[in-house]
Motif scaffolding. Sequence first.
Motif, PDB file in Angstrom:
ATOM      1  N   THR A 101      -3.175  10.578 -50.132  1.00 29.91           N
ATOM      2  CA  THR A 101      -2.032  11.015 -50.729  1.00 29.91           C
ATOM      3  C   THR A 101      -1.270  12.085 -49.836  1.00 29.91           C
ATOM      4  O   THR A 101      -0.103  12.569 -49.985  1.00 29.91           O
ATOM      5  CB  THR A 101      -1.917  11.460 -52.085  1.00 29.91           C
ATOM      6  OG1 THR A 101      -3.068  12.814 -52.119  1.00 29.91           O
ATOM      7  CG2 THR A 101      -2.677  10.411 -52.814  1.00 29.91           C
ATOM      8  N   GLU A 103      -2.268  15.366 -50.474  1.00 27.70           N
ATOM      9  CA  GLU A 103      -2.006  16.493 -51.406  1.00 27.70           C
ATOM     10  C   GLU A 103      -2.827  17.555 -50.673  1.00 27.70           C
ATOM     11  O   GLU A 103      -2.311  18.814 -50.987  1.00 27.70           O
ATOM     12  CB  GLU A 103      -2.709  15.791 -52.808  1.00 27.70           C
ATOM     13  CG  GLU A 103      -2.632  17.067 -53.791  1.00 27.70           C
ATOM     14  CD  GLU A 103      -3.496  16.418 -54.966  1.00 27.70           C
ATOM     15  OE1 GLU A 103      -3.278  17.261 -55.886  1.00 27.70           O
ATOM     16  OE2 GLU A 103      -3.997  15.478 -55.335  1.00 27.70           O
ATOM     17  N   TRP A 104      -3.714  17.197 -50.049  1.00 27.58           N
ATOM     18  CA  TRP A 104      -4.372  18.460 -49.316  1.00 27.58           C
ATOM     19  C   TRP A 104      -3.682  19.377 -48.631  1.00 27.58           C
ATOM     20  O   TRP A 104      -3.922  20.509 -48.078  1.00 27.58           O
ATOM     21  CB  TRP A 104      -5.545  17.774 -48.348  1.00 27.58           C
ATOM     22  CG  TRP A 104      -4.836  17.034 -47.010  1.00 27.58           C
ATOM     23  CD1 TRP A 104      -4.808  15.719 -46.955  1.00 27.58           C
ATOM     24  CD2 TRP A 104      -4.930  17.830 -45.822  1.00 27.58           C
ATOM     25  NE1 TRP A 104      -4.326  15.436 -45.833  1.00 27.58           N
ATOM     26  CE2 TRP A 104      -4.396  16.545 -44.987  1.00 27.58           C
ATOM     27  CE3 TRP A 104      -5.069  18.869 -45.290  1.00 27.58           C
ATOM     28  CZ2 TRP A 104      -3.961  16.851 -43.627  1.00 27.58           C
ATOM     29  CZ3 TRP A 104      -4.708  19.114 -43.884  1.00 27.58           C
ATOM     30  CH2 TRP A 104      -4.312  18.009 -43.285  1.00 27.58           C
ATOM     31  N   GLY A 106      -0.654  20.457 -49.125  1.00 29.35           N
ATOM     32  CA  GLY A 106      -0.012  21.608 -50.310  1.00 29.35           C
ATOM     33  C   GLY A 106      -1.254  22.484 -50.545  1.00 29.35           C
ATOM     34  O   GLY A 106      -0.977  23.822 -50.743  1.00 29.35           O
TER      35      GLY A 106
END
Length: 164
Positions: A101, A103-104, A106
């Motif tokens: 995704t 997300e890492w 951020g």
Amino acid sequence: MASRLFASRLRPIIQIQKCRIMTVDRIGNRDVVGFGYNGEPVYVDRVDFPCPAIRWKENTPDVMALREKEKGDWKKLSVEEKRALYRASFRQTFSEIDAPTGEWKGILGMCMVLISSAIWLFLYFKTFAYPELPETFSLERRLAQLDRMKKLDMNPIDGLCARK
């Protein structure tokens, strides 16, 4: 007794959980197709438990027509119809669930911001808040103090293993 137990399962109230009532109107016009992950009529995409309790989409006339058609020969279904049937039951495929995704990025950025702010805070306090170290912390003073301790024989080590 068994008929009363079975009749209680047919009520519109499916489960009461912490002052929240899970009713048929909350899941809409979707089919309850199984027990689910924990027995609640909710939809959850999980790789380790791939069978959700309810279908993803509500029953529309298009979906119901496809479900009637799926009862026949599957070779007569087109690829688009098979995909539409799959998407009516499931939100994502396994490859979409496992896809990264981003997300890492951020999380790593926030960690770097916190680490850099902690370093800047440390430097601010070291420069402006704390007083200067006393002169006894200089290397010459510490060596002189060690030499004085040796000459005065302060805290000598005694015992069987002591060198004299």
